[in-house]
Enzyme design. Sequence first.
Site, PDB file in Angstrom:
ATOM      1  N   ASN A 181       0.754  -1.355   0.107  1.00 53.03           N
ATOM      2  CA  ASN A 181      -0.053   0.239  -0.006  1.00 53.03           C
ATOM      3  C   ASN A 181       0.781   1.321  -0.004  1.00 53.03           C
ATOM      4  O   ASN A 181       0.371   2.256  -0.642  1.00 53.03           O
ATOM      5  CB  ASN A 181      -1.028  -0.084   1.223  1.00 53.03           C
ATOM      6  CG  ASN A 181      -0.289   0.038   2.615  1.00 53.03           C
ATOM      7  OD1 ASN A 181       0.676  -0.702   2.644  1.00 53.03           O
ATOM      8  ND2 ASN A 181      -1.004   0.152   3.474  1.00 53.03           N
ATOM      9  N   LYS A 204      12.609  -7.375   0.723  1.00 53.38           N
ATOM     10  CA  LYS A 204      11.781  -7.894  -0.220  1.00 53.38           C
ATOM     11  C   LYS A 204      10.555  -7.082  -0.283  1.00 53.38           C
ATOM     12  O   LYS A 204       9.559  -7.080   0.698  1.00 53.38           O
ATOM     13  CB  LYS A 204      11.253  -9.455   0.168  1.00 53.38           C
ATOM     14  CG  LYS A 204      10.607  -9.954  -1.113  1.00 53.38           C
ATOM     15  CD  LYS A 204      10.033 -11.185  -0.714  1.00 53.38           C
ATOM     16  CE  LYS A 204       8.568 -11.005   0.280  1.00 53.38           C
ATOM     17  NZ  LYS A 204       7.614 -10.512  -0.372  1.00 53.38           N
ATOM     18  N   GLY A 256       2.765  -6.078   7.153  1.00 51.64           N
ATOM     19  CA  GLY A 256       1.733  -6.391   6.462  1.00 51.64           C
ATOM     20  C   GLY A 256       0.607  -7.155   7.234  1.00 51.64           C
ATOM     21  O   GLY A 256       0.516  -6.590   8.279  1.00 51.64           O
ATOM     22  N   SER A 257       0.001  -8.185   6.894  1.00 58.79           N
ATOM     23  CA  SER A 257      -1.046  -8.511   7.656  1.00 58.79           C
ATOM     24  C   SER A 257      -0.875  -9.400   8.864  1.00 58.79           C
ATOM     25  O   SER A 257       0.166  -9.780   9.165  1.00 58.79           O
ATOM     26  CB  SER A 257      -2.011  -9.481   6.763  1.00 58.79           C
ATOM     27  OG  SER A 257      -1.297 -10.619   6.451  1.00 58.79           O
ATOM     28  N   VAL A 258      -1.823  -9.445   9.836  1.00 61.92           N
ATOM     29  CA  VAL A 258      -1.713 -10.041  11.227  1.00 61.92           C
ATOM     30  C   VAL A 258      -1.337 -11.778  10.666  1.00 61.92           C
ATOM     31  O   VAL A 258      -0.403 -12.435  11.345  1.00 61.92           O
ATOM     32  CB  VAL A 258      -2.896  -9.969  11.863  1.00 61.92           C
ATOM     33  CG1 VAL A 258      -2.839 -10.878  13.072  1.00 61.92           C
ATOM     34  CG2 VAL A 258      -3.149  -8.704  12.455  1.00 61.92           C
ATOM     35  N   GLU A 278       4.735  -4.591  12.031  1.00 59.11           N
ATOM     36  CA  GLU A 278       3.795  -3.578  11.564  1.00 59.11           C
ATOM     37  C   GLU A 278       2.759  -4.095  11.115  1.00 59.11           C
ATOM     38  O   GLU A 278       2.851  -4.406   9.933  1.00 59.11           O
ATOM     39  CB  GLU A 278       4.398  -2.422  10.913  1.00 59.11           C
ATOM     40  CG  GLU A 278       5.595  -1.616  11.639  1.00 59.11           C
ATOM     41  CD  GLU A 278       5.084  -0.702  12.744  1.00 59.11           C
ATOM     42  OE1 GLU A 278       3.830  -0.311  12.723  1.00 59.11           O
ATOM     43  OE2 GLU A 278       5.840  -0.233  13.556  1.00 59.11           O
ATOM     44  N   CYS A 312      -3.310   1.195   6.725  1.00 60.96           N
ATOM     45  CA  CYS A 312      -3.197   0.234   7.932  1.00 60.96           C
ATOM     46  C   CYS A 312      -4.062   0.995   9.118  1.00 60.96           C
ATOM     47  O   CYS A 312      -4.478   0.489  10.069  1.00 60.96           O
ATOM     48  CB  CYS A 312      -2.060  -0.066   8.127  1.00 60.96           C
ATOM     49  SG  CYS A 312      -0.826   1.058   8.698  1.00 60.96           S
ATOM     50  N   GLU A 414     -10.373  -6.028   9.511  1.00 61.52           N
ATOM     51  CA  GLU A 414      -9.788  -5.044   8.622  1.00 61.52           C
ATOM     52  C   GLU A 414     -10.335  -5.346   7.044  1.00 61.52           C
ATOM     53  O   GLU A 414     -10.031  -6.353   6.512  1.00 61.52           O
ATOM     54  CB  GLU A 414      -8.280  -5.132   8.567  1.00 61.52           C
ATOM     55  CG  GLU A 414      -7.705  -3.869   7.972  1.00 61.52           C
ATOM     56  CD  GLU A 414      -6.279  -4.181   7.953  1.00 61.52           C
ATOM     57  OE1 GLU A 414      -5.554  -5.384   7.817  1.00 61.52           O
ATOM     58  OE2 GLU A 414      -5.478  -3.283   8.011  1.00 61.52           O
ATOM     59  N   GLU A 491       8.491   1.770  14.623  1.00 54.67           N
ATOM     60  CA  GLU A 491       9.128   2.350  13.423  1.00 54.67           C
ATOM     61  C   GLU A 491       9.287   3.967  13.732  1.00 54.67           C
ATOM     62  O   GLU A 491       8.265   4.584  14.499  1.00 54.67           O
ATOM     63  CB  GLU A 491       8.453   2.308  11.977  1.00 54.67           C
ATOM     64  CG  GLU A 491       8.723   0.600  11.778  1.00 54.67           C
ATOM     65  CD  GLU A 491       8.507   0.064  10.512  1.00 54.67           C
ATOM     66  OE1 GLU A 491       7.447   0.537   9.965  1.00 54.67           O
ATOM     67  OE2 GLU A 491       9.228  -0.468   9.938  1.00 54.67           O
TER      68      GLU A 491
HETATM   69  P1  NAD Z   1       0.522  -9.636   3.461  1.00 55.91           P
HETATM   70  O1  NAD Z   1       0.903 -10.035   4.960  1.00 55.91           O
HETATM   71  O2  NAD Z   1      -0.247 -10.421   2.673  1.00 55.91           O
HETATM   72  O3  NAD Z   1       1.864  -9.484   2.832  1.00 55.91           O
HETATM   73  C1  NAD Z   1       3.025  -8.495   3.268  1.00 55.91           C
HETATM   74  C2  NAD Z   1       4.465  -9.064   2.678  1.00 55.91           C
HETATM   75  O4  NAD Z   1       4.723 -10.422   3.256  1.00 55.91           O
HETATM   76  C3  NAD Z   1       4.506  -9.411   1.297  1.00 55.91           C
HETATM   77  O5  NAD Z   1       5.872  -8.933   0.822  1.00 55.91           O
HETATM   78  C4  NAD Z   1       4.488 -10.945   1.158  1.00 55.91           C
HETATM   79  O6  NAD Z   1       4.991 -11.340  -0.015  1.00 55.91           O
HETATM   80  C5  NAD Z   1       5.355 -11.261   2.397  1.00 55.91           C
HETATM   81  N1  NAD Z   1       4.681 -12.581   2.928  1.00 55.91           N
HETATM   82  C6  NAD Z   1       3.676 -13.335   2.833  1.00 55.91           C
HETATM   83  N2  NAD Z   1       3.797 -14.525   3.429  1.00 55.91           N
HETATM   84  C7  NAD Z   1       4.975 -14.514   3.889  1.00 55.91           C
HETATM   85  C8  NAD Z   1       5.799 -15.629   4.716  1.00 55.91           C
HETATM   86  N3  NAD Z   1       5.239 -16.664   5.112  1.00 55.91           N
HETATM   87  N4  NAD Z   1       6.863 -15.258   5.236  1.00 55.91           N
HETATM   88  C9  NAD Z   1       7.373 -14.204   4.958  1.00 55.91           C
HETATM   89  N5  NAD Z   1       6.848 -13.136   4.060  1.00 55.91           N
HETATM   90  C10 NAD Z   1       5.520 -13.223   3.642  1.00 55.91           C
HETATM   91  O7  NAD Z   1      -0.032  -8.094   3.465  1.00 55.91           O
HETATM   92  P2  NAD Z   1      -0.307  -7.247   2.387  1.00 55.91           P
HETATM   93  O8  NAD Z   1      -1.620  -7.704   1.768  1.00 55.91           O
HETATM   94  O9  NAD Z   1       1.029  -7.142   1.382  1.00 55.91           O
HETATM   95  O10 NAD Z   1      -0.627  -5.737   2.951  1.00 55.91           O
HETATM   96  C11 NAD Z   1      -1.802  -5.267   3.645  1.00 55.91           C
HETATM   97  C12 NAD Z   1      -1.617  -5.587   5.275  1.00 55.91           C
HETATM   98  O11 NAD Z   1      -0.481  -4.950   5.555  1.00 55.91           O
HETATM   99  C13 NAD Z   1      -2.723  -4.969   5.867  1.00 55.91           C
HETATM  100  O12 NAD Z   1      -3.108  -5.747   6.887  1.00 55.91           O
HETATM  101  C14 NAD Z   1      -2.253  -3.556   6.632  1.00 55.91           C
HETATM  102  O13 NAD Z   1      -2.893  -3.169   7.778  1.00 55.91           O
HETATM  103  C15 NAD Z   1      -0.948  -3.975   6.805  1.00 55.91           C
HETATM  104  N6  NAD Z   1      -0.166  -2.765   6.851  1.00 55.91           N
HETATM  105  C16 NAD Z   1       0.560  -2.547   8.198  1.00 55.91           C
HETATM  106  C17 NAD Z   1       1.406  -1.133   8.301  1.00 55.91           C
HETATM  107  C18 NAD Z   1       1.808  -0.699   9.584  1.00 55.91           C
HETATM  108  O14 NAD Z   1       2.609   0.235   9.620  1.00 55.91           O
HETATM  109  N7  NAD Z   1       1.029  -1.225  10.723  1.00 55.91           N
HETATM  110  C19 NAD Z   1       1.401  -0.623   7.106  1.00 55.91           C
HETATM  111  C20 NAD Z   1       1.232  -0.881   5.819  1.00 55.91           C
HETATM  112  C21 NAD Z   1       0.174  -1.912   5.775  1.00 55.91           C
END
Ligand code: NAD
Length: 521
Positions: A181, A204, A256-258, A278, A312, A414, A491
Amino acid sequence: MLLKQVFIGRKHLLSTYNCGLVMFPIRRLTSATGPFNFVGGKRVEPVDRLCDTIVINPAKGEELCHVPSSGKLEVARAVSAAKEAFKTWSQFSNTERGKMLTAVGSKIRSNLEDIAHLEVLNNGKPIWEARVDIASCADAFEYFGGTIASLTGQHVPLQGDNFAMVCREPLGVVVGIGAWNFPLQTCSWKVAPALACGNTMVYKPSQLTPLTAILLAEILTEVGVPKGVLNIVQGAGETGSHMCHHPDVAKISFTGSVATGVNIMTAAAAGMKKVTLELGGKSPLIIFNDADVDNAVKAAMVANFLSQGQVCSNGTRVFVQNAIAEEVLERLVNATNNLKIGDPFEEDTTVGATISEEQAEKVLSYIKEAEKKGAIVLCGGRRISLPAPLDNGIFVSPCILSNCHDDMRVVKEEVFGAVMTFLTFSTEEEVVQRANKTPYGLAGGVFTRDLSRAFRVIRQLEAGTVWINNYNLYPPELPFGGYKWSGIGRENGTAVFEHYTQTKTVFVETGDVDAGPLYPQ
Ligand code: NAD
């Protein structure tokens, strides 16, 4: 030579770039043509590749390029380059590293327009937003470049003439993994502090938005950051997993996601690696009867519809006190109906494209289910068709749902799309209790002219960042991160130095050793 590469290799890219947009300098244009990994100071093809990812321009629904995903051997090569670079980078003084990182900030700023365009092309957000994002990347490098020199150890006087030093040392090789995002911002918020502290990194980006991270790696090289200090590998979850399991990695910094955060923490536990996570959010934005309604409405728009709602910290649970609920709702609906959904490169576009078909489907399914449970769609919430050349683009109109209740999935989970849930409340006590009724704890907002109430409420909110009378501001000086499911660690701000360093305590004996009865004097 470069021109030929662009014309022959990626004809479709040229048509995209030339479509009424600011022309890219050819040097930067090739950034979307590969190779897409950056290891040991240069662009490289992976030594072993998993299947390719097709990267799209979501505003046109068309392919931009294929990016090969990196396998275990390529990850190992990148970690090895970072490990080698750590030997020298960690020995630079903080001031030396700081100067280079500040120069990275300036270079990002002078290339801001090009980088912002590439971000829009790959992410679909409006160009004015991308400019703000990229400026914040420059801010991060300038901030950490400037503050790192103040990171010193401690001298601790002890009994007699004895003393101790508490030295601050980098961790080693850090893995960074980002979301789609805010592609380059997520990357910069990790790279800048990690490198400032003397670590090296393998990063990555999300497989959906792989392009701008590689520009950053090139900029670092251009300002003289030694090869191997920042390495970029491309790929999806499997590549990320290889990174998290590599035995030479000291820390994982993830956005990324939870669900993925849980996987990463599990991998980290097996190798006793440190983590910063995060994660997602479902934040409350609370508007009391005495609020400045103009400001509250403006902030609620920012808190819900920036980046097509794919933020997020968004305040997607908008709680409005009964007496002003009708007025606030009417103004929100009017403002939302006036948003312009369109070509993200047009300056007056306020809502760009959703990142992927999958994400658009997910957003629409939440709305559909909420409607079935009695929620009312007051505006938006539909797939939008725009004229050519955007006719295959992924556009969803921003939505406001009323008649929601706290137990609906759209209120609890979310959505990560432009869906505001409008909720009303009677008392302060009630709204605090409902605001905290979530496993997330990333952010929150309180709108009131009564400062006593504002402080009373924010003290009770379970969230890592809380804004009073504003929303979604993140200057680099301020720590950002979550309570509860929203994450671990922070961060930004100097607080982040704690997360990218470890202390070494050095006790200095100036007299005789006193071994007690074990070795009588
Ligand atoms: P995601 O968890 O699907 O992917 C995030 C990253 O993790 C990607 O680069 C993906 O390739 C990698 N990934 C996936 N599986 C993995 C594994 N098993 N091991 C290591 N890496 C792996 O999330 P998304 O769809 O890319 O992003 C959306 C989410 O990110 C939302 O939940 C959003 O709230 C969160 N987000 C949080 C913040 C914050 O600062 N808190 C900021 C931006 C986005």
